[in-house]
Design an enzyme around this catalytic site. Structure first.
Site, PDB file in Angstrom:
ATOM      1  CG  HIS A  29      -2.030  -0.965   1.181  1.00 63.88           C
ATOM      2  ND1 HIS A  29      -3.257  -0.710   0.617  1.00 63.88           N
ATOM      3  CD2 HIS A  29      -2.084  -2.232   1.621  1.00 63.88           C
ATOM      4  CE1 HIS A  29      -4.030  -1.770   0.736  1.00 63.88           C
ATOM      5  NE2 HIS A  29      -3.339  -2.722   1.346  1.00 63.88           N
ATOM      6  CB  THR A  77     -10.143   4.841  -0.999  1.00 64.49           C
ATOM      7  OG1 THR A  77      -9.608   5.173   0.287  1.00 64.49           O
ATOM      8  CG2 THR A  77      -9.474   3.580  -1.518  1.00 64.49           C
ATOM      9  CE  LYS A 124     -13.915   5.861   0.944  1.00 64.52           C
ATOM     10  NZ  LYS A 124     -12.940   5.839   2.062  1.00 64.52           N
ATOM     11  CE  LYS A 150      -2.192  10.771   3.180  1.00 61.89           C
ATOM     12  NZ  LYS A 150      -2.896   9.926   2.198  1.00 61.89           N
ATOM     13  CE  LYS A 184      -6.270  13.787   0.594  1.00 64.46           C
ATOM     14  NZ  LYS A 184      -6.346  12.610  -0.221  1.00 64.46           N
ATOM     15  NE  ARG A 185      -3.212   9.931  10.018  1.00 61.92           N
ATOM     16  CZ  ARG A 185      -2.738   9.140  10.968  1.00 61.92           C
ATOM     17  NH1 ARG A 185      -3.355   8.028  11.265  1.00 61.92           N
ATOM     18  NH2 ARG A 185      -1.663   9.457  11.651  1.00 61.92           N
TER      19      ARG A 185
HETATM   20  C1  NBG Z   1      -2.532   3.738   1.966  1.00 62.94           C
HETATM   21  C2  NBG Z   1      -2.139   4.655   0.801  1.00 62.94           C
HETATM   22  C3  NBG Z   1      -3.370   5.140   0.063  1.00 62.94           C
HETATM   23  C4  NBG Z   1      -4.229   3.953  -0.334  1.00 62.94           C
HETATM   24  C5  NBG Z   1      -4.529   3.105   0.890  1.00 62.94           C
HETATM   25  C6  NBG Z   1      -5.332   1.874   0.543  1.00 62.94           C
HETATM   26  C7  NBG Z   1      -1.058   3.010   3.781  1.00 62.94           C
HETATM   27  C8  NBG Z   1       0.202   2.348   4.157  1.00 62.94           C
HETATM   28  N1  NBG Z   1      -1.323   3.158   2.496  1.00 62.94           N
HETATM   29  O1  NBG Z   1      -2.989   5.839  -1.079  1.00 62.94           O
HETATM   30  O2  NBG Z   1      -1.396   5.732   1.289  1.00 62.94           O
HETATM   31  O3  NBG Z   1      -5.418   4.382  -0.919  1.00 62.94           O
HETATM   32  O4  NBG Z   1      -3.342   2.670   1.501  1.00 62.94           O
HETATM   33  O5  NBG Z   1      -4.707   1.125  -0.431  1.00 62.94           O
HETATM   34  O6  NBG Z   1      -1.818   3.378   4.649  1.00 62.94           O
END
Ligand code: NBG
Length: 836
Positions: free
Chosen positions: A378, A677, A681, A575, A569-570
Site C-alpha cells: 500500500h 480512496t 468517494k 499529501k 485525509k491523514r
Molecule cells: C494507503 C495509501 C493510500 C491507499 C490506501 C489503501 C497506507 C500504508 N497506504 O494511497 O497511502 O489508498 O493505503 O490502499 O496506509
C-alpha cells in the site's frame, strides 16, 4: 435513572392493530416488538427510563438478531459445500459505525425507522450515539472494511482477522490550533455487535530458546520453547453483505495473560508487581500503532504483529484440520491475503506450523505457503516498508529468525546462479538489509512467501516494478499485478447520501447497489436542466447540514452557497495540505488588495489526524488553524473566504463531509499516493477533483474524462527528474510572485503574531529543501483553481461535470476490485448480490 419508576405496562403495549395489516405494517410491528423486547429483557430498561444509548443498544441487538440468522446459515453453507475460504489479515479495520450499515444491508432501514417513530424515537439520533470503531488509521484500514463488505456481498466465504484494540486510533482535539491526542474509548459502553468467544483461545509464544531434537523419522527437528505465553481470545462481529444474503465474520483478537494475577506475589504485599505479567500481556491489544520511536515501542509493535498473525494462522489451520483433515490441501481450501507488510511475519509462522507442528518437509511447506499467501503493498514510502532489527526478532521470535535465515539462504542460493548475480544485486535481493545494522525486510518476506503481489492502482503497481520491488520482480517476473482499489457504494453512496441515491435510482433502476456499472445510464441526463436542478438541490441540502456541523464544532459560520473545497485525509507532507493552505493565503492577500473584484465565495475545509510523533504534520495542522483564525475574522474578507479545520476526522465525519463537497483536493506529489480512496468517494458523490496524476487519480481521469477533472502539476516521471536536479524551491519561488508573497507572510508571522517565527522553519524547508515539490507545483495548482472557478460561474457546465463524475464512477465499486482478487489471486467463485 430509577428503574423502580416504571411506566404502566400499557405504555409499552403495541397500539391496536389495524384490521388486516399490510406486509409493511406487519414488519414494522414485528421490529417494534423486537426492539421493545430487547430494551426490557437485554438492556433491562423500560420505555420511560431508557436513554438514547439504551434505545441504540436495543435497536442494534434487534437488527443483530436478523443478521445472526443469516450468518449461521452462511457458516453452515460454507461448511456443507467445503468451499475455499479467504482470510484477510489486517492490522487495521476502520469499520466506523454499524447500525445504519447493518440496517441498510439487511434492507431494514425504513421499517426500523417507522418502528422507532411509533415508539417516539428518531433513528438519526440513534445513529449519532453509536461510537465509531476507529480500529484503523486511514485508507488502508477503511479499504479493509470496504473489502469485508464487498466479500460478503459477493458471497465469498471470508474472514477478516485483526486486533480488537481497547483504544483504536487516538481521538484528536484541537486546542489553540494544536493537535492533542486522547485515547479513543469506543468500548466504554460495550459493543453490541460483537460476540465474545470464550472457547476460542490460542497461545502465542515469545522469546525463549530452540532445541534440536531427533524426530520420529530420524530427521533433526527444531523445537521452540517460548519463555512467555500470551493468550489470544476471539471476538466475532458479523459483517452482512448487501441484501443480507451472505454474512461473513470479522474475528478480532484480544490479548490476555495466562495468569490474571501472581497470587504469591500479591499476598506477599507486592500488589502492583503481581499484576505486571498481566499488564505486559494485555498491552498488546491496547492501542493501534503505539509510538515506535523507542525500542520498547518497536518491540510492542512487533509483538502485536506476531500476536495476531499467529493466533489467526493457528485458528485457520485448526479449521482446515477439523473440516478437511489434511494439511496438504491447505492451498486448495485457503487463500490468505496480507494487507500490507504488517502481517508479513505470518509467512514465517506458517512455515513454523507446517514444518515444526505438522512435520512437513521444508520444500513442501514452502510450496504450500506460497500457494496460500498473497500480499498487497500500500505504499512505496521507504519509512512505511517495515524492517525489524535482526537482534529484536532473534530475541522475541528465535525460531522465526532461524526460518527467515533459511528462506533467505535458499532464495539467495537460487538467484546467485544467474549470470547477473553481482554482490550488489544479491544485497538488494536479500531478506536482510545490511546497510544500516542488520534488519529483516518484511516486504521482501511477504513478496517471497506469496504467489501474487499487488499494488493498489495502475501507477502504483507499475512503480512497484521499477522501485522497491525491482530486483525481486526480475527474479519472479509476472508476480506483481494490479488491483485498483474500490469503495463500497452501500456506505459511500446509499448511507452517506440517501437523497442522491434515490435520485440516481430513478434513472438507473433499483439494481444500482447490485451492479454499480448501471450508473453509466446517468450520463444520458447530465445535460437535463430538470435533473441538474434536483441534483444541485440535494448538494445544497447536504451543504446546509455540513454548515450546521461546522458551526456546532468549531463555531465558524459558513455560507452554503460558497464553493466547499475539501481536503480530508491523514496529515502528511506528501499529501501536501501545505499547497492548499498556500493557495488560501495567496487568495487572502488578493482579496485584501482588490476587495471589490468579483470573488466567488469559498470555504476551504480540512480534517485529518497527524501521527503523534510527526512534528511537521502537527505544525501543518496548526498552520491551517492559524490561517483560518486570521482569515475568518478579517472584516475585509467579508466571508468570501473561510478556512475551517474540523477536529477528530473519522469515518462518520467523512460520511457527512463528502456528500457536501464541491471540490475534492487530491494533490499529493505524483508517485507518492499509492491510490487514494477518498478521491473515489468524492467523485462518486459528484465533487470535481483537483488533483495530480497520482494513484487512482489517473484512472479517475480516464473514466470521467479530461473536461470533468482539474489535473495539474508534475507527473511522477517529472518528479523523479526534478528531484535528481536538486530540490531547492528558490527558482520556483522566484518565478511565482504570489507564492513568494504567501510564503513571506507566513514566515513573518502574519498568522502567528503571538509567536512570529513559528513557521520560519517550515518556510525555510520549502525554500531550500522542498522534497515534496510544493513550490514547483504551486503555479500550476493556482491556475487549476482558477479554471475551477471559471467552471463554477457556468452553473450548467458545473453540474454537467458533477453528474458525469457520478455517472462514470461505477468501476470504482469495491465489488469490482474484490471480483478481480477472487478471480486472479484467490481462485474463488463470486455470486453477485440478488443471485445468491
Ligand atoms: C494507503 C495509501 C493510500 C491507499 C490506501 C489503501 C497506507 C500504508 N497506504 O494511497 O497511502 O489508498 O493505503 O490502499 O496506509
Amino acid at each position: 435513572m430509577d428503574l423502580e419508576t416504571e411506566s404502566s405496562p400499557s405504555a409499552e403495549a403495541p397500539p391496536p392493530a389495524a384490521a388486516s395489516p399490510s406486509p409493511h405494517d406487519a414488519k414494522v410491528g414485528e421490529i417494534r416488538d423486537l426492539i421493545l423486547d430487547k430494551l426490557r429483557h437485554t438492556v433491562g430498561k423500560s420505555v420511560t427510563t431508557a436513554t438514547t444509548h439504551d434505545w441504540f443498544i436495543a435497536t442494534a441487538l434487534s437488527v443483530r438478531d436478523k443478521v445472526v440468522e443469516s450468518w449461521l446459515s452462511s457458516i453452515e453453507e460454507t461448511k456443507r459445500t467445503g468451499r475455499k475460504r479467504v482470510y484477510y489479515l489486517s492490522l487495521e479495520f476502520l469499520i466506523g459505525r454499524l447500525l445504519i450499515d447493518s440496517l441498510t444491508n439487511m434492507e431494514l432501514i425504513e421499517p426500523t425507522r417507522a418502528a422507532l417513530a411509533e415508539l417516539g424515537v428518531d433513528l438519526e439520533t440513534l445513529r449519532e450515539v453509536e461510537p465509531d470503531a476507529a480500529l484503523g488509521n486511514g485508507g488502508l484500514g477503511r479499504l479493509a472494511a470496504c473489502f469485508m463488505e464487498s466479500m460478503a456481498t459477493l458471497s465469498i466465504a471470508a474472514y477478516g482477522y485483526g486486533i480488537r484494540y481497547d483504544h483504536g486510533l487516538f481521538r484528536q482535539r484541537i486546542k489553540d490550533g494544536r493537535q492533542l491526542e486522547y485515547p479513543e474509548d469506543w468500548l466504554t459502553f460495550g459493543d453490541p455487535w460483537e460476540f465474545q468467544r470464550l472457547e476460542i483461545v490460542w497461545s502465542v509464544g515469545f522469546g525463549g530458546r530452540i532445541e534440536a531434537e531427533l524426530g520420529p523419522d530420524g530427521e533433526i527437528k527444531q523445537v521452540w520453547l517460548p519463555a512467555e505465553t500470551v493468550e489470544a481470545l476471539a471476538y466475532d462481529t458479523p459483517i452482512p453483505g448487501w441484501r443480507g444474503a451472505h454474512i461473513n465474520t470479522l474475528r478480532l483478537w484480544t490479548a490476555r495473560a495466562l495468569d490474571p494475577l501472581r497470587l504469591d506475589q500479591f499476598n506477599s504485599g507486592d500488589h502492583i508487581g503481581a499484576l505486571m505479567d498481566r499488564v505486559r500481556a494485555e498491552s498488546i491489544s491496547k492501542v493501534l500503532y503505539p509510538g515506535d520511536t523507542t525500542a520498547a515501542g518497536q518491540e510492542l509493535r512487533l509483538r502485536q504483529e506476531y500476536f495476531f498473525a499467529s493466533a489467526s494462522l493457528q485458528d485457520l489451520v485448526a479449521r482446515q484440520m477439523r473440516l478437511h483433515g489434511d494439511i496438504r490441501t491447505l492451498a486448495d481450501k485457503v487463500a490468505i491475503q496480507l494487507n500490507d507488510t504488517h502481517p508479513a511475519i505470518a509467512v514465517a509462522e506458517m512455515m513454523h506450523i507446517l514444518v515444526d507442528r505438522h512435520d512437513l518437509p521444508w520444500d513442501d511447506a514452502w510450496a504450500i505457503t506460497k500457494a496460500t499467501f498473497s500480499y498487497t503493498n500500500h505504499t512505496l514510502l521507504p519509512e512505511a516498508l517495515e524492517t525489524w532489527p535482526v537482534p529484536l526478532i532473534e530475541r522475541l521470535l528465535p525460531r522465526h529468525m532461524q526460518i527467515i535465515y533459511l528462506i533467505n539462504a535458499l532464495h539467495l542460493e537460487r538467484v546467485s546462479k544467474a549470470a547477473d548475480a553481482t554482490g550488489e544485486r544479491l544485497a538488494a535481493l536479500s531478506l536482510i538489509d545490511e546497510s544500516n545494522g542488520r534488519r529483516v525486510r518484511m516486504g521482501h518476506l511477504a513478496f517471497l512467501g506469496s504467489h501474487k503481489v499487488n499494488g493498489v492502482s495502475k501507477l502504483h503497481s507499475d512503480l512497484m516494478k521499477t522501485t522497491v520491488f525491482r530486483d525481486l520482480e526480475s527474479v519472479e517476473p509476472g508476480k506483481i499485478t494490479n488491483k485498483t482499489n474500490g469503495i463500497t457504494f452501500r456506505r459511500w453512496l446509499k448511507e452517506a447520501n440517501p437523497s442522491l441515491t434515490a435520485l440516481l435510482t430513478e434513472v438507473t433502476g433499483d439494481r444500482l447497489l447490485d451492479d454499480a456499472m448501471v450508473l453509466e445510464r446517468v450520463a444520458a441526463v447530465a445535460d437535463d436542466p430538470a435533473f441538474q436542478e434536483r441534483y444541485a438541490a440535494i448538494r445544497r441540502a447536504n451543504k446546509m447540514t455540513l454548515a450546521r456541523i461546522i458551526q456546532e464544532r468549531v463555531g465558524v459560520k459558513v455560507n452554503p452557497d460558497a464553493v466547499f473545497d475539501v481536503q480530508i485525509k491523514r496529515i502528511h507532507e506528501y499529501k501536501r495540505q501545505v499547497l492548499n493552505i498556500l493557495e488560501a493565503v495567496a487568495i487572502y492577500e488578493e482579496i485584501r488588495a482588490q476587495p471589490f473584484r468579483d470573488w466567488i465565495p469559498r470555504v476551504k475545509i480540512f480534517a485529518g489526524k497527524a501521527a503523534a510523533s510527526y512534528t511537521t504534520a502537527k505544525l501543518i495542522i496548526q498552520l491551517a488553524n492559524d490561517v483560518g483564525k486570521v482569515i475568518n475574522s478579517d472584516p475585509t474578507v467579508r466571508g468570501l473566504l473561510k478556512v475551517v479545520f474540523l477536529p477528530n476526522y473519522n469515518v462518520s465525519l467523512a460520511e457527512r463531509i463528502i456528500p457536501a463537497a464541491d471540490l475534492s483536493e487530491q494533490i499529493s506529489t505524483a508517485g507518492m499516493e499509492a491510490s487514494g480512496t477518498g478521491n473515489m468517494k468524492f467523485a462518486l458523490n459528484g465533487a470535481l477533483t483537483i488533483g495530480t496524476l497520482d494513484g487512482a487519480n489517473v484512472e479517475i481521469l480516464e473514466k470521467v474524462g479530461e473536461p470533468n477533472i482539474f489535473i495539474f502539476g508534475l507527473t511522477a516521471e517529472e518528479v523523479e527528474a526534478k528531484r535528481s536536479q536538486g530540490i531547492s524551491g528558490q527558482d520556483a519561488i522566484a518565478r511565482a510572485p504570489k507564492l513568494a508573497e504567501a510564503l513571506e507572510s507566513i514566515a513573518s508571522g502574519v498568522f502567528s503574531s503571538e509567536q512570529p517565527d513559528r513557521y520560519r522553519g517550515l518556510v525555510d524547508a520549502l525554500t531550500y529543501h522542498d522534497f515534496f515539490l510544493v513550490t514547483a507545483d504551486f503555479d500550476s495548482y493556482y491556475h487549476a483553481q482558477r479554471a475551477m472557478f471559471k467552471r463554477w460561474r457556468d452553473k450548467r457546465a458545473w453540474w454537467r461535470s458533477a453528474i458525469l463524475n457520478t455517472a462514470h464512477m461505477g468501476w470504482f465499486s469495491s465489488d469490482r476490485t474484490i471480483a478481480e482478487y477472487a478471480d486472479e489471486i484467490w481462485n474463488v467463485a463470486v455470486t453477485p448480490p440478488g443471485r445468491a
